[in-house]
Write a protein that holds these residues in place. Structure first.
Motif, PDB file in Angstrom:
ATOM      1  N   GLU A 236      -6.183   4.820  -6.501  1.00 45.12           N
ATOM      2  CA  GLU A 236      -7.378   5.397  -5.899  1.00 45.12           C
ATOM      3  C   GLU A 236      -7.055   6.750  -5.285  1.00 45.12           C
ATOM      4  O   GLU A 236      -5.915   7.013  -4.887  1.00 45.12           O
ATOM      5  N   ASN A 237      -8.031   7.608  -5.232  1.00 43.55           N
ATOM      6  CA  ASN A 237      -7.912   8.874  -4.508  1.00 43.55           C
ATOM      7  C   ASN A 237      -7.570   8.587  -3.049  1.00 43.55           C
ATOM      8  O   ASN A 237      -8.067   7.625  -2.460  1.00 43.55           O
ATOM      9  N   ASP A 238      -6.718   9.417  -2.453  1.00 43.03           N
ATOM     10  CA  ASP A 238      -6.232   9.136  -1.109  1.00 43.03           C
ATOM     11  C   ASP A 238      -7.332   9.122  -0.049  1.00 43.03           C
ATOM     12  O   ASP A 238      -7.325   8.270   0.848  1.00 43.03           O
ATOM     13  N   ALA A 239      -8.280  10.041  -0.151  1.00 40.05           N
ATOM     14  CA  ALA A 239      -9.361  10.063   0.844  1.00 40.05           C
ATOM     15  C   ALA A 239     -10.292   8.862   0.664  1.00 40.05           C
ATOM     16  O   ALA A 239     -10.792   8.302   1.650  1.00 40.05           O
TER      17      ALA A 239
ATOM     18  N   ILE B  24      -0.232  -4.100  -5.933  1.00 39.79           N
ATOM     19  CA  ILE B  24       0.193  -2.822  -5.371  1.00 39.79           C
ATOM     20  C   ILE B  24      -0.970  -1.837  -5.442  1.00 39.79           C
ATOM     21  O   ILE B  24      -1.565  -1.632  -6.501  1.00 39.79           O
ATOM     22  N   GLY B  25      -1.306  -1.247  -4.298  1.00 36.60           N
ATOM     23  CA  GLY B  25      -2.366  -0.256  -4.234  1.00 36.60           C
ATOM     24  C   GLY B  25      -1.764   1.121  -3.979  1.00 36.60           C
ATOM     25  O   GLY B  25      -0.898   1.264  -3.115  1.00 36.60           O
ATOM     26  N   ILE B  26      -2.204   2.108  -4.745  1.00 35.29           N
ATOM     27  CA  ILE B  26      -1.629   3.446  -4.632  1.00 35.29           C
ATOM     28  C   ILE B  26      -2.729   4.467  -4.366  1.00 35.29           C
ATOM     29  O   ILE B  26      -3.702   4.571  -5.120  1.00 35.29           O
ATOM     30  N   ALA B  27      -2.578   5.202  -3.274  1.00 36.22           N
ATOM     31  CA  ALA B  27      -3.513   6.271  -2.914  1.00 36.22           C
ATOM     32  C   ALA B  27      -2.827   7.601  -3.180  1.00 36.22           C
ATOM     33  O   ALA B  27      -1.700   7.826  -2.738  1.00 36.22           O
ATOM     34  N   VAL B  28      -3.508   8.477  -3.910  1.00 35.48           N
ATOM     35  CA  VAL B  28      -2.904   9.759  -4.261  1.00 35.48           C
ATOM     36  C   VAL B  28      -3.957  10.864  -4.239  1.00 35.48           C
ATOM     37  O   VAL B  28      -5.094  10.653  -4.651  1.00 35.48           O
TER      38      VAL B  28
ATOM     39  N   LEU C   2       2.754  14.439 -11.156  1.00 37.61           N
ATOM     40  CA  LEU C   2       1.934  13.246 -11.397  1.00 37.61           C
ATOM     41  C   LEU C   2       0.694  13.538 -12.240  1.00 37.61           C
ATOM     42  O   LEU C   2       0.024  12.596 -12.677  1.00 37.61           O
ATOM     43  N   SER C   3       0.377  14.793 -12.455  1.00 40.44           N
ATOM     44  CA  SER C   3      -0.826  15.131 -13.219  1.00 40.44           C
ATOM     45  C   SER C   3      -0.716  14.610 -14.652  1.00 40.44           C
ATOM     46  O   SER C   3       0.279  14.844 -15.343  1.00 40.44           O
TER      47      SER C   3
ATOM     48  N   GLY D 127       0.844  -1.188   0.000  1.00 43.42           N
ATOM     49  CA  GLY D 127       0.000   0.000   0.000  1.00 43.42           C
ATOM     50  C   GLY D 127       0.880   1.238   0.000  1.00 43.42           C
ATOM     51  O   GLY D 127       1.859   1.300   0.765  1.00 43.42           O
ATOM     52  N   ILE D 128       0.560   2.194  -0.864  1.00 48.30           N
ATOM     53  CA  ILE D 128       1.359   3.408  -0.983  1.00 48.30           C
ATOM     54  C   ILE D 128       0.445   4.621  -0.877  1.00 48.30           C
ATOM     55  O   ILE D 128      -0.609   4.672  -1.508  1.00 48.30           O
ATOM     56  N   ASP D 129       0.854   5.595  -0.077  1.00 51.48           N
ATOM     57  CA  ASP D 129       0.103   6.842   0.086  1.00 51.48           C
ATOM     58  C   ASP D 129       1.012   7.983  -0.348  1.00 51.48           C
ATOM     59  O   ASP D 129       2.020   8.272   0.298  1.00 51.48           O
TER      60      ASP D 129
END
Length: 311
Positions: free
Chosen positions: A105-108, A61-65, A85-86, A8-10
């Motif tokens: 996925e969006n971080d929130a 791998i899950g990425i929250a941004v 990153l845009s 998991g990555i934030d």
């Protein structure tokens, strides 16, 4: 070998945090690096470090941004605080390099899902999570599932002729209730000559003050600090009332750095929400803090991998 782990990555504007997480939501190993100007290189470094010993046990791998995400395409359409990153197809980049399943996925949203899985939301069927920090984000759980929408609640208009927001709208909740808004309002008042203990901070360079400084000054009785926090709390309360009136959730779960000011900022928000919400709906909702804190996004991103990537 069983694939019992996910990474998991934030991704934040200041730091990128990553962790090896099991299906129960337990963090086995956690790393953090500065985001810098080349965030993709930092992401690669963190994944390489975490996967070195457990590569065969990682199912994805899950990425929250922070930003607007095209989930179907895996593209970060716009990330206001991480311009590098845009427009980037991060999913394709990670997939091609690591040959594994990737979820963006969006971080929130990811944080909301983390709270649903093992945090403050696990006993609620429907809830809204608000992330209260530099900006304001949101995630929505309906019937125990993450609602696949933008949930950019920080950009709901709460004042028709309000302040311009960086998003292009005016009167956004984020422009009145976020940490950035609190700091901006305090600085503006000091510039106008309003007396405050904040003015003497940082050898008179009060432009360096933080939301935490303002809260501490409020606890020490500084009138300006208390006023700024209460005004921000009232605005937050308007946003919360709107969410309750529209979605009638079981809970509103709050997280982020501003929770430290709960007894002024959040309590004011709760009082304001109680005045503006239909009483039948307000009586059925709980407004509570998160349990996972900074780990919510990491855990949520990893749990989305277990949900979507396991065969």
């Amino acid at each position: 070998m069983a694939k019992n782990y996910a990474i998991g990555i934030d991704i934040g504007g200041t730091n990128i945090r990553a962790a090896l997480v099991n299906s129960a939501g337990e963090v086995k190993s956690k790393l953090k690096e500065s985001t810098g100007t080349k965030p993709i290189a930092v992401i690669h470094k963190l994944i390489d470090s975490l996967s070195s010993k457990y590569a065969e046990q990682i199912c994805g791998i899950g990425i929250a941004v922070a930003g607007i995400i095209n989930r179907n395409a895996g593209i970060i359409m716009r990330s206001p605080n991480i311009s590098a990153l845009s427009g980037i197809d991060l999913e394709a980049d990670i997939k091609s390099r690591y040959k594994t399943c990737v979820v963006i996925e969006n971080d929130a949203n990811a944080a909301a899902y983390g709270e649903k899985c093992i945090g403050a939301g696990k006993d609620f069927k429907n809830f809204v999570m608000l992330t209260l920090g530099t900006g304001i984000g949101g995630g929505i759980i309906v019937n125990n599932k993450l609602l696949s929408v933008a949930a950019e609640v920080g950009h709901m208009s709460i004042r028709a002729d309000g302040q311009p927001c960086a998003c292009g709208n005016v009167g956004c909740l984020e422009s009145y209730a976020s940490a950035s808004a609190i700091i901006g309002n305090a600085v503006s008042e000091i510039e106008k000559g309003t007396n405050s203990t904040l003015k003497a901070m940082y050898n008179g360079n009060f432009y360096k003050i933080t939301a935490e400084d303002i809260y501490k000054a409020a606890l020490d009785g500084d009138p300006l600090s208390r006023t700024v926090l209460r005004e921000a709390g009232k605005s937050l309360g308007i946003g919360i009332a709107n969410l309750i009136n529209i979605l009638s959730p079981d809970a509103i779960i709050l997280t982020g750095g501003l929770l430290g000011a709960w007894n002024i900022y959040v309590e004011t928000a709760i009082q304001e929400a109680s005045k503006r919400t239909l009483k039948e709906l307000y009586s059925n909702v709980k407004i509570i803090p998160s349990l996972l804190g900074d780990n919510a996004g990491i855990i949520g991103a990893a749990q989305l991998v277990f949900e979507e990537c396991r065969v």
